[in-house]
Design an enzyme around this catalytic site. Structure first.
Site, short mmCIF file in Angstrom:
data_model
loop_
_atom_site.label_atom_id
_atom_site.label_comp_id
_atom_site.label_asym_id
_atom_site.label_seq_id
_atom_site.Cartn_x
_atom_site.Cartn_y
_atom_site.Cartn_z
N LYS A 80 23.78 -21.24 -21.63
CA LYS A 80 24.24 -20.89 -20.28
C LYS A 80 24.56 -22.17 -19.51
O LYS A 80 23.79 -23.13 -19.53
CB LYS A 80 23.16 -20.09 -19.57
CG LYS A 80 23.56 -19.52 -18.20
CD LYS A 80 22.41 -18.72 -17.59
CE LYS A 80 22.80 -18.03 -16.30
NZ LYS A 80 21.68 -17.26 -15.72
N SER A 155 23.16 -12.77 -13.84
CA SER A 155 24.16 -13.81 -13.82
C SER A 155 24.58 -14.29 -15.21
O SER A 155 25.64 -14.89 -15.35
CB SER A 155 23.65 -15.02 -13.03
OG SER A 155 22.52 -15.58 -13.67
N SER A 179 18.47 -11.97 -14.72
CA SER A 179 19.74 -12.45 -15.29
C SER A 179 19.80 -12.63 -16.80
O SER A 179 20.86 -12.90 -17.35
CB SER A 179 20.13 -13.77 -14.64
OG SER A 179 20.61 -13.53 -13.34
N1 GLN Z 1 21.02 -10.71 -9.97
C1 GLN Z 1 19.94 -11.39 -9.33
C2 GLN Z 1 20.43 -12.21 -8.19
O1 GLN Z 1 21.57 -12.13 -7.92
C3 GLN Z 1 19.20 -12.23 -10.34
C4 GLN Z 1 19.84 -13.53 -10.60
C5 GLN Z 1 19.15 -14.31 -11.69
O2 GLN Z 1 18.22 -13.83 -12.33
N2 GLN Z 1 19.57 -15.54 -11.85
O3 GLN Z 1 19.73 -12.91 -7.55
#
Ligand code: GLN
Length: 502
Positions: A80, A155, A179
């Site tokens: 990532k 994400s 994410s």
């Molecule tokens: N979707 C969640 C957010 O927008 C989690 C993001 C993540 O785990 N990096 O904060």
């Protein structure tokens, strides 16, 4: 398309060890696959062709010389693009870091290098890991390999899509509120958020430091365990790193046994608001586990109801502080004000206005507000109290059950653009994954089958007490094999991506 890409990491490792294939062949097969499909999927922001092939060639040479190699030596992996790497750009999905190169490797990357796993490239993500769909990337969205008009989750949609599209057998993700797990759920892959502190965060660009965790993405439970053992363990460079070794995760995945184990269904994570097809697959998973000898009990975690609200105070607060370092001076982009005096504040303002996207700005403003004098106790302070209550709910639940279970996400993959103008609807997709981050406990998402109404993958989430990551692999492996029996093989083998119809 080479048949090699269909293999799991465990199978590739065995073939490499037996000398049936070379690491160069395996790596080249995945690079070819990326060249074939990534124009559509957009999982990769950077492809690391030369270095990956050079590492693979080195592995082949060492093997030919009879050197002792790590079990995953020569098995390629995607990383990532929130995790820093020497020799490749790191963007965090943001214009503000475009063109920036890290002078050092993240600890997890050092570990991949030590195991001699070729790094295929860097995967797409929502800008600074803020989002649930990868649509907030400054470099265009990643598309779900099951249906290119749908989101791959976020994400870490790039890592999940790369693995689901057979562009990589393994990938690294980061999970602050879901994410790794939610992209896993909507792409039919396996994703694990380890216990907080179980995997070093050194070199993961911080979003919310008290919640962030790096973890594995794969197509099988065993593959995640193999990767988790590579990246886990104590790191003196991360002050929140646990002192304990990572534990026997691979052995747990191989042993897989649920007889007499108490599996707790979290009452608050399911029912209303969850898509019928998600509920149906989840109910089936419970029946399969019961049939295998597990005792299914119901547990209640009443404070989970407030987890999302508290998360969206704590996360932006920490992010607003972490992102203050992107000032137009130290990293990447610098934009000079068009007219007027050239002060540091004005350079900072112009750089951030041009370099940060809307979602990042929204969260910085939210976090700065929540931390401001006079509001600190009311917002951040209250959210921290809720966090303690969530931890207590987990403690009470784990007194009644060895492992907890829920759907990973309330819905299957939604359409690109569907929730882009409605941040709250987007946030709601993490309702089931956020509690684990708030308490630091580990979680694993695995594919539970396809939803009746749309034919898209559904995720099942397992949660264990802190430092009991092995339990996730033990239960996950059993559920995976029962589901594969039911579905006639691994779910992704049935995905349209392998049909080669594109
Ligand atoms: N979707 C969640 C957010 O927008 C989690 C993001 C993540 O785990 N990096 O904060």
């Amino acid at each position: 398309m080479s048949e090699l890409i269909k293999n799991s990491a465990a199978v590739l490792a065995a073939k490499l060890a037996a000398g049936e294939v070379s690491a160069v062949e395996v790596t080249q097969a995945h690079l070819d696959r990326i060249a074939d499909v990534d124009g559509d999927v957009n999982a990769f922001l950077h492809v690391n062709t030369e270095e990956a092939l050079a590492v693979a060639a080195g592995v082949d040479k060492s093997r030919a010389a009879g050197e002792q190699l790590h079990a995953l030596a020569g098995v390629p992996i995607a990383v990532k693009d929130l995790i820093v790497t020497v020799g490749q750009p790191t963007t965090a999905g943001s214009k503000i870091l475009e063109g920036w190169h890290s002078p050092y490797d993240a600890t997890v990357v050092k570990k991949l290098r030590a195991a001699r796993m070729p790094i295929l490239g860097k995967t797409n993500l929502d800008e600074f890991a803020m989002g649930s769909s990868t649509e907030h990337s400054a470099f265009g969205p990643t598309r779900n390999p099951w249906d290119l008009d749908r989101i791959p989750g976020g994400s870490g949609g790039g890592s999940a899509a790369a693995v689901a599209a057979f562009e990589a057998p393994l990938a690294l993700g980061t999970d602050t509120g879901g994410s790794i797990r939610q992209p896993g759920a909507v792409t039919g892959t396996v994703g694990v958020k380890p216990t907080y502190g179980g995997v070093s965060r050194y070199g993961a660009i911080a979003m919310a430091s008290s919640l962030d965790q790096i973890g594995p993405v794969s197509r099988s439970v065993l593959d995640s365990a193999l990767l988790h053992e590579v990246i886990g363990g104590h790191d003196p460079f991360d002050s929140t790193s646990l002192p304990d070794p990572v534990g026997s995760l691979v052995e747990a995945a191989k042993r897989g046994d649920v007889k007499g184990l108490r599996i707790g269904v979290v009452k608050e994570l399911g029912g209303e608001g969850y898509q019928p097809g998600v509920q149906a697959r989840f109910a089936e998973a419970l029946e399969l586990l019961r049939g295998a000898g597990a005792e299914i009990v119901e547990v209640s975690c009443p404070n989970f109801e407030h987890a999302l609200g508290a998360y969206y105070l704590i996360m932006p607060s920490e992010a607003s502080s972490n992102l203050a370092k992107f000032d137009g001076v130290r990293y990447g982009l610098r934009v000079l004000p068009e007219d007027g005096p050239m002060t540091i504040e004005r350079v900072m303002g112009a750089t951030r206005a041009a370099g940060f996207g809307d979602e990042v700005k929204r969260r910085i403003i939210l976090g700065t507000y929540a931390l401001s004098a006079g509001y600190y106790d009311a917002y951040y302070g209250s959210a921290q109290k809720v966090r303690t209550l969530i931890q207590r709910d987990f403690d009470a639940a784990f007194a009644q059950a060895d492992v907890l279970i829920s759907p990973t996400a309330p819905t299957t993959a939604f359409k690109l653009g569907e929730k882009l103008d409605d941040p709250l609807a987007m946030y709601l997709n993490d309702v089931a994954t956020i509690p684990a981050n708030m308490a630091g406990v580990p979680g694993l998402s695995l594919p539970g089958g396809l939803a009746e109404e749309d034919g898209l993958p559904v995720g099942v989430q397992l949660l264990a007490p802190a430092r009991e990551d092995a339990r996730l692999y033990r239960v996950g492996a059993v559920l995976e094999s029962l589901l594969e029996e039911k579905w006639g093989g691994p779910l992704l083998a049935q995905a349209p991506v392998l049909g080669g119809s594109r």
